[in-house]
Design an enzyme around this catalytic site. Structure first.
Site, PDB file in Angstrom:
ATOM      1  N   THR A  23      48.789  14.297  39.748  1.00  0.00           N
ATOM      2  CA  THR A  23      47.572  14.235  38.925  1.00  0.00           C
ATOM      3  C   THR A  23      47.761  13.416  37.650  1.00  0.00           C
ATOM      4  O   THR A  23      46.902  13.465  36.760  1.00  0.00           O
ATOM      5  CB  THR A  23      47.095  15.650  38.535  1.00  0.00           C
ATOM      6  OG1 THR A  23      48.107  16.284  37.731  1.00  0.00           O
ATOM      7  CG2 THR A  23      46.807  16.494  39.765  1.00  0.00           C
ATOM      8  N   TRP A  24      48.869  12.679  37.549  1.00  0.00           N
ATOM      9  CA  TRP A  24      49.084  11.846  36.363  1.00  0.00           C
ATOM     10  C   TRP A  24      47.919  10.872  36.221  1.00  0.00           C
ATOM     11  O   TRP A  24      47.547  10.194  37.169  1.00  0.00           O
ATOM     12  CB  TRP A  24      50.415  11.109  36.506  1.00  0.00           C
ATOM     13  CG  TRP A  24      50.843  10.356  35.289  1.00  0.00           C
ATOM     14  CD1 TRP A  24      50.421  10.530  34.006  1.00  0.00           C
ATOM     15  CD2 TRP A  24      51.827   9.318  35.248  1.00  0.00           C
ATOM     16  NE1 TRP A  24      51.065   9.663  33.159  1.00  0.00           N
ATOM     17  CE2 TRP A  24      51.924   8.904  33.900  1.00  0.00           C
ATOM     18  CE3 TRP A  24      52.613   8.690  36.221  1.00  0.00           C
ATOM     19  CZ2 TRP A  24      52.794   7.899  33.500  1.00  0.00           C
ATOM     20  CZ3 TRP A  24      53.480   7.694  35.822  1.00  0.00           C
ATOM     21  CH2 TRP A  24      53.573   7.301  34.478  1.00  0.00           C
ATOM     22  N   ASP A  52      50.718  18.933  41.631  1.00  0.00           N
ATOM     23  CA  ASP A  52      51.579  18.769  40.463  1.00  0.00           C
ATOM     24  C   ASP A  52      50.760  18.273  39.282  1.00  0.00           C
ATOM     25  O   ASP A  52      49.993  17.317  39.396  1.00  0.00           O
ATOM     26  CB  ASP A  52      52.683  17.758  40.773  1.00  0.00           C
ATOM     27  CG  ASP A  52      53.521  17.439  39.543  1.00  0.00           C
ATOM     28  OD1 ASP A  52      54.457  18.208  39.245  1.00  0.00           O
ATOM     29  OD2 ASP A  52      53.229  16.433  38.853  1.00  0.00           O
ATOM     30  N   TYR A  57      49.476  15.466  30.666  1.00  0.00           N
ATOM     31  CA  TYR A  57      48.520  14.589  31.332  1.00  0.00           C
ATOM     32  C   TYR A  57      47.124  14.776  30.740  1.00  0.00           C
ATOM     33  O   TYR A  57      46.532  15.848  30.834  1.00  0.00           O
ATOM     34  CB  TYR A  57      48.471  14.859  32.840  1.00  0.00           C
ATOM     35  CG  TYR A  57      49.785  14.673  33.572  1.00  0.00           C
ATOM     36  CD1 TYR A  57      50.860  13.977  33.005  1.00  0.00           C
ATOM     37  CD2 TYR A  57      49.959  15.192  34.846  1.00  0.00           C
ATOM     38  CE1 TYR A  57      52.050  13.820  33.689  1.00  0.00           C
ATOM     39  CE2 TYR A  57      51.146  15.026  35.544  1.00  0.00           C
ATOM     40  CZ  TYR A  57      52.195  14.343  34.952  1.00  0.00           C
ATOM     41  OH  TYR A  57      53.379  14.189  35.633  1.00  0.00           O
ATOM     42  N   GLN A 167      62.308  16.901  39.232  1.00  0.00           N
ATOM     43  CA  GLN A 167      61.288  15.885  39.523  1.00  0.00           C
ATOM     44  C   GLN A 167      61.703  14.568  38.868  1.00  0.00           C
ATOM     45  O   GLN A 167      61.939  14.516  37.662  1.00  0.00           O
ATOM     46  CB  GLN A 167      59.919  16.331  38.999  1.00  0.00           C
ATOM     47  CG  GLN A 167      58.800  15.390  39.401  1.00  0.00           C
ATOM     48  CD  GLN A 167      57.433  15.871  38.973  1.00  0.00           C
ATOM     49  OE1 GLN A 167      56.701  15.156  38.303  1.00  0.00           O
ATOM     50  NE2 GLN A 167      57.075  17.089  39.364  1.00  0.00           N
TER      51      GLN A 167
END
Length: 281
Positions: A23-24, A52, A57, A167
């Protein structure tokens, strides 16, 4: 269409999909919100249940998008979020987690990550994560953007061995971690979660993928994604802001790369021959 999304196993024994939804950059433009929410919903429909996100973000905006997408479907979602290093003190982690829970409109986060190493002692952050677990606000915790030496330090701490994932930036043009971090992680059964698996779309336009893509009747982006998911103990979390993009990512699960494909990709994108510093974007 695959009947189920392939899975890998966390150190806790829980299985999670090898394909998730990133979802960046979501939540940055209200005009795209409906498309972003619908893309995430379609992913859930297809079985891409890992989502994620992070407090960083869109300054929490992405978490709000996720909340809308998972409304009424929380129990089928494996939810990942991250705390900034600037909030990584014991009090800061507890406060940041509460804020994320409010934005996500949920009572727990399935996997909570330290976004990258910072100045707060790791032992303090780990203690805060463990306190959140005891309180039922998170189920598991992990880290992000940690190189091998930092992982060694982490697992040497009391309760540091409870780390569930790391990650990291990983794709065909960012293979440096294969020299030591990936083997280290595999030996310990700690999956890597690969962000930007298509290099923010750049690999969709890379001629080095054309021949393998043609062989499979796929797009270069799908080959790049399939290659990441081909790696043992690696989870890919591409972002897709449209339903068509979600479908394309999902179709990459059907691609089975052959030994010849892998050899061709290794020639086009050589693996590392020496230690490199962990890359981040």
């Amino acid at each position: 269409m695959p009947s189920t999304v392939r899975t890998t196993t966390l150190p806790s024994g829980e299985t999670i999909p090898v394909l998730g939804q990133g979802t960046w950059k979501m939540g940055e433009d209200s005009r795209r919100r409906t498309d972003e929410v619908n893309a995430l919903k379609l992913g859930l429909d297809l079985g891409i249940t890992l989502i994620d996100t992070a407090e960083m973000y869109a300054s929490g905006g992405a978490e709000a998008v996720v909340a809308e997408a998972i409304a009424g479907r929380r129990d089928e979602t494996f939810l990942v979020s991250k705390v900034l290093p600037s909030n990584a003190s014991r009090a800061g982690v507890l406060r940041a987690c509460d804020n994320s829970l409010k934005r996500l409109a949920t009572d727990r986060i399935d996997l909570y990550l330290l976004h990258w190493p910072g100045s707060v002692p790791l032992a303090e952050t780990v203690a805060a994560f463990e306190a959140l677990k005891k309180a039922g606000k998170i189920r598991h915790w992990g880290v992000s953007n940690f190189d091998t030496e930092e992982m060694e330090e982490l697992v040497g701490l009391p309760e540091g061995g409870n780390v569930q994932t790391n990650q990291v930036l990983y794709n065909l043009v960012r293979r440096g971690l294969e020299f030591d971090l990936a083997p280290w992680s595999r030996r310990r059964g700690i999956p890597l979660m690969a962000y930007s698996p298509v290099e923010q779309g750049a690999l969709a336009r890379n001629a080095g993928l054309d021949a393998v893509a043609a062989h499979h009747g796929a797009t270069p982006a799908q080959i790049a994604l399939a290659w990441v998911m081909h790696q043992d103990g690696v989870i890919a979390i591409p972002k897709a802001s449209s339903q068509e993009h979600v479908r394309q990512n999902f179709a990459a699960l059907d691609i089975r790369l052959t030994p010849q494909d892998i050899a061709d990709l290794d020639r086009a994108f050589p693996p590392p021959t020496r230690k490199r510093g962990l890359e981040m974007i």
